[in-house]
Scaffold this active site. Structure first.
Site, PDB file in Angstrom:
ATOM      1  N   TRP A  29       0.847  -1.191   0.000  1.00 47.22           N
ATOM      2  CA  TRP A  29       0.000   0.000   0.000  1.00 47.22           C
ATOM      3  C   TRP A  29       0.873   1.227   0.000  1.00 47.22           C
ATOM      4  O   TRP A  29       2.064   1.169   0.312  1.00 47.22           O
ATOM      5  CB  TRP A  29      -0.929   0.016   1.207  1.00 47.22           C
ATOM      6  N   PHE A  32      -1.813   6.709  -1.088  1.00 47.62           N
ATOM      7  CA  PHE A  32      -3.019   6.947  -1.884  1.00 47.62           C
ATOM      8  C   PHE A  32      -3.790   5.683  -2.225  1.00 47.62           C
ATOM      9  O   PHE A  32      -4.896   5.751  -2.727  1.00 47.62           O
ATOM     10  CB  PHE A  32      -2.643   7.606  -3.222  1.00 47.62           C
ATOM     11  N   SER A  33      -3.180   4.542  -2.007  1.00 44.93           N
ATOM     12  CA  SER A  33      -3.766   3.333  -2.590  1.00 44.93           C
ATOM     13  C   SER A  33      -3.420   2.075  -1.818  1.00 44.93           C
ATOM     14  O   SER A  33      -2.490   2.064  -1.016  1.00 44.93           O
ATOM     15  CB  SER A  33      -3.233   3.166  -4.017  1.00 44.93           C
ATOM     16  N   THR A  34      -4.210   1.024  -2.070  1.00 45.76           N
ATOM     17  CA  THR A  34      -3.783  -0.319  -1.673  1.00 45.76           C
ATOM     18  C   THR A  34      -3.549  -1.105  -2.959  1.00 45.76           C
ATOM     19  O   THR A  34      -4.191  -0.844  -3.980  1.00 45.76           O
ATOM     20  CB  THR A  34      -4.851  -1.047  -0.832  1.00 45.76           C
ATOM     21  N   VAL A  35      -2.603  -2.047  -2.911  1.00 50.03           N
ATOM     22  CA  VAL A  35      -2.288  -2.830  -4.096  1.00 50.03           C
ATOM     23  C   VAL A  35      -2.520  -4.307  -3.794  1.00 50.03           C
ATOM     24  O   VAL A  35      -1.997  -4.829  -2.804  1.00 50.03           O
ATOM     25  CB  VAL A  35      -0.837  -2.583  -4.563  1.00 50.03           C
ATOM     26  N   ASP A 152      10.682  10.392  -8.238  1.00 48.98           N
ATOM     27  CA  ASP A 152      10.697   9.717  -6.934  1.00 48.98           C
ATOM     28  C   ASP A 152      11.397   8.368  -7.023  1.00 48.98           C
ATOM     29  O   ASP A 152      10.928   7.372  -6.460  1.00 48.98           O
ATOM     30  CB  ASP A 152       9.278   9.567  -6.379  1.00 48.98           C
TER      31      ASP A 152
HETATM   32  P1  ADP Z   1       1.787   4.531  -3.994  1.00 47.99           P
HETATM   33  O1  ADP Z   1       1.760   5.448  -5.173  1.00 47.99           O
HETATM   34  O2  ADP Z   1       0.503   4.603  -3.209  1.00 47.99           O
HETATM   35  O3  ADP Z   1       3.056   4.628  -3.184  1.00 47.99           O
HETATM   36  P2  ADP Z   1       2.878   2.204  -5.325  1.00 47.99           P
HETATM   37  O4  ADP Z   1       2.623   2.198  -6.803  1.00 47.99           O
HETATM   38  O5  ADP Z   1       4.242   2.594  -4.873  1.00 47.99           O
HETATM   39  O6  ADP Z   1       1.747   3.063  -4.621  1.00 47.99           O
HETATM   40  O7  ADP Z   1       2.501   0.763  -4.734  1.00 47.99           O
HETATM   41  C1  ADP Z   1       2.492   0.505  -3.348  1.00 47.99           C
HETATM   42  C2  ADP Z   1       3.141  -0.844  -3.054  1.00 47.99           C
HETATM   43  O8  ADP Z   1       2.399  -1.894  -3.720  1.00 47.99           O
HETATM   44  C3  ADP Z   1       4.567  -0.989  -3.568  1.00 47.99           C
HETATM   45  O9  ADP Z   1       5.514  -0.521  -2.656  1.00 47.99           O
HETATM   46  C4  ADP Z   1       4.672  -2.494  -3.790  1.00 47.99           C
HETATM   47  O10 ADP Z   1       4.917  -3.154  -2.548  1.00 47.99           O
HETATM   48  C5  ADP Z   1       3.272  -2.873  -4.247  1.00 47.99           C
HETATM   49  N1  ADP Z   1       3.183  -2.884  -5.719  1.00 47.99           N
HETATM   50  C6  ADP Z   1       2.943  -1.817  -6.508  1.00 47.99           C
HETATM   51  N2  ADP Z   1       2.924  -2.150  -7.810  1.00 47.99           N
HETATM   52  C7  ADP Z   1       3.165  -3.475  -7.862  1.00 47.99           C
HETATM   53  C8  ADP Z   1       3.292  -4.440  -8.932  1.00 47.99           C
HETATM   54  N3  ADP Z   1       3.151  -4.078 -10.220  1.00 47.99           N
HETATM   55  N4  ADP Z   1       3.551  -5.725  -8.602  1.00 47.99           N
HETATM   56  C9  ADP Z   1       3.696  -6.084  -7.307  1.00 47.99           C
HETATM   57  N5  ADP Z   1       3.593  -5.240  -6.268  1.00 47.99           N
HETATM   58  C10 ADP Z   1       3.338  -3.951  -6.517  1.00 47.99           C
END
Ligand code: ADP
Ligand code: MG
Length: 428
Positions: A29, A32-35, A152
């Site tokens: 996460w 702004f989001s959860t993934v 970033d």
């Molecule tokens: P934010 O913009 O909210 O920081 P990120 O895009 O950095 O979001 O994603 C948050 C977290 O989700 C990452 O640090 C990672 O652990 C996981 N994550 C993001 N994208 C991927 C992906 N394509 N595959 C696997 N894990 C992902």
């Protein structure tokens, strides 16, 4: 944050985009989001589903990220540019509002986790080289072909590619697709009585305990993906374009995560692609040593920004006066001679020396690595080599089977000199 305008609560088995994606487990996460890891039954593939908070400003930010990611995907039809691929995007309506969702290719651990996993000892130089090559390919594509600045770049935002395809080899990947919500999870808690909830929590704790014990006994859980990087190609991709921008449409003045921030950003002298190069070089150092290169702190009589500038000058020498006085904030830090106002005595300690003294690099390794990095750490942004130029550097193109590699440092005990002996500061 799971309220109106905030995150969308997801449960295993939840469906998205009309059943196209099924939630498997949370991957991570951000602010702004959860993934989530999601399974796509129509193509039998796993994807990463990034679900944005729903409030207007987050939706706006997601649309910007989608625009950048679409630009990136359109220019990379063969998926060879070391930047994460956007597969799909849509809106998802939930109890907290409308959430912008991005479907991204599923990647592995971040370089930060890799550094931690390696107990902050640094990776072998041939692995550092492989990773640097990927990042540079990604940056060259973004900068030269698309006109995009990441703004970033850091170990957390670079993810390893999965070496095991979970759709083809689910056992080794430790994954089996879940196609619907598991039994007993159907009402998701909303209609559960307190006693039911308590019982469920207790059951969950028991399961957690068992699996912990199993792990420590090396029991019969599915084998975990290989984490030891010896003998495998280290491919990785740049992710998180939440702060990305087109160079001709810059949005923010203050960019980058503190430790990876370029001097011109601190000074407010304007910035371009070369800020990513600065962050890249900081990242490369961290991969090789396990330590952040610059970790500034506020002190008595000086700010974090001033400490940061002082640390830079101790490593790289005095900032040329012309550069030092060029920014909108220069007067806050420098006098008219181009000396720091509040930190007067600096202890010069160049990069090749640090690599040898503190990290026990061989002289050749230290000299070659420093020769690669130092030009990128030019205080004058326009003098820094581009990603394309860095890809031509002998250090990047050295064959990994070189003799020096055999005795390249790893698991070397760090000696505590210098860095714990910071510049002498005169606070007023
Ligand atoms: P934010 O913009 O909210 O920081 P990120 O895009 O950095 O979001 O994603 C948050 C977290 O989700 C990452 O640090 C990672 O652990 C996981 N994550 C993001 N994208 C991927 C992906 N394509 N595959 C696997 N894990 C992902
Ligand atoms: Mg992030």
């Amino acid at each position: 944050s799971y309220r109106k305008g905030g995150y969308h609560a997801v449960r295993v088995g939840d469906q998205f985009n009309g059943g196209r994606y099924v939630a498997q487990r949370k991957l991570g996460w951000g602010e702004f989001s959860t993934v989530w890891l999601a399974y796509d039954p129509t193509t039998s593939t796993y994807v990463a589903l990034k679900i944005q908070k729903s409030a207007a400003q987050f939706a706006q930010a997601a649309l910007h990220e989608i625009a950048i990611l679409s630009n990136i995907a359109d220019g990379d039809p063969t998926h060879s540019k070391c930047v994460v691929r956007l597969i799909d995007h849509f809106k998802h309506a939930g109890p907290n509002g409308q959430h912008q969702c991005m479907v991204l290719e599923f990647l592995g651990d971040s370089l930060l986790r890799l550094i931690k996993h390696n107990r902050y000892k640094g990776l072998k130089l041939n692995k550092v080289r492989e990773i640097c090559k990927c990042i540079l390919i990604g940056l060259d594509y973004l900068h030269r072909e698309l006109g995009i600045i990441h703004t970033d770049l850091k170990p957390e935002n670079i993810l390893l590619c999965n070496t095991i395809d979970p759709a083809k080899d689910p056992v080794r990947a430790g994954l089996t697709p879940i196609l619907e919500r598991p039994e007993g999870n159907l009402n998701g808690g909303t209609t559960m009585t307190l006693i039911e909830k308590k019982l469920k929590r207790r059951a969950r704790r028991a399961v957690a305990k068992i699996s912990l014990r199993r792990e420590s006994m090396g029991g019969n859980e599915p084998p975990k993906p290989e984490r030891n990087l010896d003998g495998i190609d280290v491919k990785c991709k740049v992710v998180d374009f939440g702060n990305g921008c087109w160079a001709n449409k810059q949005l923010a003045e203050e960019i980058q995560t503190r430790q990876y921030r370029a001097p011109e950003v601190i000074l407010r002298s304007g910035y371009s692609y070369s800020v990513d190069m600065w962050s890249f070089a900081c990242t490369a150092f961290e991969l090789a040593t396990g330590d952040m290169l610059f970790a500034p702190k506020v002190g008595q009589g000086f700010s974090e920004d001033e400490d940061h500038l002082a640390l830079m000058m101790e490593l790289l020498g005095k900032m040329p006066r012309k550069v030092a006085i060029s920014g909108a904030r220069s007067k806050d830090f420098f006098d008219r001679h181009g000396d720091l106002k509040r930190i007067r005595r600096l202890k010069f300690w160049p990069l090749d020396k640090i690599l040898m003294d503190r990290y026990k690099f061989s002289e050749t390794d230290a000299r070659e690595f420093a020769d690669f990095l130092c030009p990128i750490f030019d205080f004058a942004p326009e003098k820094r080599p581009t990603a394309q130029q860095c890809l031509q550097h002998p250090w990047i193109n050295r064959s990994t089977s070189n003799q020096n590699e055999m005795k390249s440092k790893s698991n070397v005990e760090k000696v505590n000199v210098g860095m714990s002996n910071p510049h002498i500061k005169v606070g007023k």
